[in-house]
Each structure stands twice: as C-alpha cells, then as structure tokens.
Design a protein around this motif. Structure first.
Motif, mmCIF file in Angstrom:
data_model
loop_
_atom_site.group_PDB
_atom_site.id
_atom_site.type_symbol
_atom_site.label_atom_id
_atom_site.label_comp_id
_atom_site.label_asym_id
_atom_site.label_seq_id
_atom_site.Cartn_x
_atom_site.Cartn_y
_atom_site.Cartn_z
ATOM 1 N N PHE A 193 0.831 -1.209 0.000
ATOM 2 C CA PHE A 193 0.000 0.000 0.000
ATOM 3 C C PHE A 193 0.865 1.258 0.000
ATOM 4 C CE2 PHE A 193 -2.514 -3.431 1.782
ATOM 5 C CZ PHE A 193 -3.643 -3.366 0.984
ATOM 6 N N TYR A 194 1.622 1.425 -1.075
ATOM 7 C CA TYR A 194 2.549 2.557 -1.165
ATOM 8 C C TYR A 194 2.069 3.649 -2.112
ATOM 9 C CZ TYR A 194 4.017 0.003 -5.327
ATOM 10 O OH TYR A 194 4.038 -0.664 -6.524
ATOM 11 N N ASN A 195 0.880 3.497 -2.679
ATOM 12 C CA ASN A 195 0.303 4.512 -3.560
ATOM 13 C C ASN A 195 -0.778 5.277 -2.798
ATOM 14 O OD1 ASN A 195 1.755 3.901 -6.021
ATOM 15 N ND2 ASN A 195 0.593 1.996 -6.065
ATOM 16 N N ALA A 196 -0.451 6.461 -2.315
ATOM 17 C CA ALA A 196 -1.384 7.254 -1.518
ATOM 18 C C ALA A 196 -2.179 8.198 -2.425
ATOM 19 C CB ALA A 196 -0.638 8.068 -0.467
ATOM 20 N N ILE A 197 -3.491 8.156 -2.274
ATOM 21 C CA ILE A 197 -4.350 9.076 -3.022
ATOM 22 C C ILE A 197 -4.403 10.383 -2.245
ATOM 23 C CG2 ILE A 197 -6.682 9.467 -3.908
ATOM 24 C CD1 ILE A 197 -6.939 6.352 -3.996
ATOM 25 N N ASP A 244 -5.338 14.453 -2.742
ATOM 26 C CA ASP A 244 -5.953 15.487 -3.573
ATOM 27 C C ASP A 244 -6.272 14.914 -4.951
ATOM 28 O OD1 ASP A 244 -5.816 17.397 -1.461
ATOM 29 O OD2 ASP A 244 -3.716 17.762 -1.996
ATOM 30 N N ASP A 245 -5.671 15.473 -5.985
ATOM 31 C CA ASP A 245 -5.992 15.035 -7.345
ATOM 32 C C ASP A 245 -4.885 14.197 -7.978
ATOM 33 O OD1 ASP A 245 -4.131 17.028 -7.609
ATOM 34 O OD2 ASP A 245 -5.181 18.091 -9.212
ATOM 35 N N SER A 246 -4.103 13.498 -7.120
ATOM 36 C CA SER A 246 -3.020 12.674 -7.655
ATOM 37 C C SER A 246 -2.780 11.468 -6.751
ATOM 38 C CB SER A 246 -1.731 13.512 -7.768
ATOM 39 O OG SER A 246 -1.305 13.934 -6.494
ATOM 40 N N VAL A 247 -1.929 10.596 -7.244
ATOM 41 C CA VAL A 247 -1.489 9.442 -6.472
ATOM 42 C C VAL A 247 0.007 9.603 -6.259
ATOM 43 C CG1 VAL A 247 -1.198 6.939 -6.466
ATOM 44 C CG2 VAL A 247 -3.309 7.938 -7.355
ATOM 45 N N GLU A 248 0.400 9.572 -4.993
ATOM 46 C CA GLU A 248 1.810 9.774 -4.625
ATOM 47 C C GLU A 248 2.408 8.478 -4.108
ATOM 48 O OE1 GLU A 248 4.441 12.312 -1.372
ATOM 49 O OE2 GLU A 248 2.355 12.862 -1.735
ATOM 50 N N VAL A 249 3.576 8.105 -4.626
ATOM 51 C CA VAL A 249 4.313 6.947 -4.138
ATOM 52 C C VAL A 249 4.979 7.364 -2.834
ATOM 53 C CG1 VAL A 249 6.172 5.310 -4.609
ATOM 54 C CG2 VAL A 249 4.646 6.066 -6.455
ATOM 55 N N ILE A 250 4.673 6.664 -1.738
ATOM 56 C CA ILE A 250 5.129 7.118 -0.416
ATOM 57 C C ILE A 250 6.191 6.221 0.216
ATOM 58 C CG2 ILE A 250 3.029 8.419 0.064
ATOM 59 C CD1 ILE A 250 2.116 6.017 1.807
ATOM 60 N N SER A 251 6.645 5.189 -0.491
ATOM 61 C CA SER A 251 7.760 4.410 0.050
ATOM 62 C C SER A 251 8.616 3.876 -1.094
ATOM 63 C CB SER A 251 7.279 3.258 0.936
ATOM 64 O OG SER A 251 6.690 2.240 0.175
#
Length: 135
Positions: free
Chosen positions: A119-123, A125-132
């Motif tokens: 679960f490293y793709n954080a939603i 606002d209006d994007s998906v951010e890779v967080i690890s």
C-alpha cells in the motif's frame, strides 16, 4: 441458528468447532476468501491476497502463510522464491466470515516490488503519490 449469529451472540472465551466455521465461510464463486496480512507487532497492513480452503488449512497447520494465486491458479507459499516468508501468529475471521485477518511475522519486504508493504500509492488530492521506496 446460523454459526455467525452464534458467534455474534457468544460470550468472550466461548468456542465453536473449526470445521463447522470453515463449512460456513461464504467462499466466493471461485472458492476464495480475501486475506489481509498485518504485521503482528506494529499493526502495519502489509498486503491483501486470496485464500482457498486448502491454502487456509495449510497455513493453520504449518504456520507458514500460503495463499491462492489467481493469476497462476495454484497455491502460493509466500516467500517460496523470494525468501520473504510470512509466519502466522494468529488468524481471525470478520463478523460475517467473508474476510480473514492474518497477523503475521513478515521476514523481508511484503510486496513483490521490494517495498515494505503493498500500500505505497497514496491518493492525495488530485493525484497518487508513491510514499515508500523499495528496501
């Protein structure tokens, strides 16, 4: 009385036979149930996979987590090729028996990408951010 209702109304410490509970699991059309893997000591949710009855029984018997691979249509013993095994600490069913929570001890990264969890793709606002990053 339905086994799930029996369990719902049971007092803490009451037990029901495993075979009766397994027989009552509402397996999906493919004979599968979702399984969430959680690191037992930190509570971190590591991954979601699928289990059939055989995978669940093997996991309960060996304490080494085994899933059903929908893409390969075969049992998938976590860490068989990567060495990143999962040792079962405790298995829990949710209130209506349609999901498993596996509290495990993860050895190495849980995700096939090499990241600690899937679960490293954080939603955001209006994007998906890779967080690890991979370990």
């Amino acid at each position: 009385m339905d086994i799930w209702l029996q369990l719902e109304q049971a007092e803490r410490g009451e037990r029901r036979p495993l075979e009766a509970v397994l027989a009552a699991i509402p397996w999906n059309a493919d004979g599968l149930i979702t399984a969430i893997a959680q690191q037992h000591d930190s509570g971190e949710v590591l991954m979601l996979a699928w289990m059939n009855r055989e995978a669940l029984l093997e996991t309960l018997t060996t304490e080494r987590v085994c899933y059903w691979s929908r893409s390969r249509q075969t049992l998938w013993r976590k860490g068989e090729s990567s060495g990143h095994r999962q040792r079962l600490i405790e298995a829990r069913l949710d209130c209506d028996g349609d999901a498993l929570l596996l509290q495990i001890d993860q050895q190495g990264p849980a995700c096939h990408t090499g990241r600690p969890n899937c679960f490293y793709n954080a939603i955001r606002d209006d994007s998906v951010e890779v967080i690890s990053a991979p370990l």
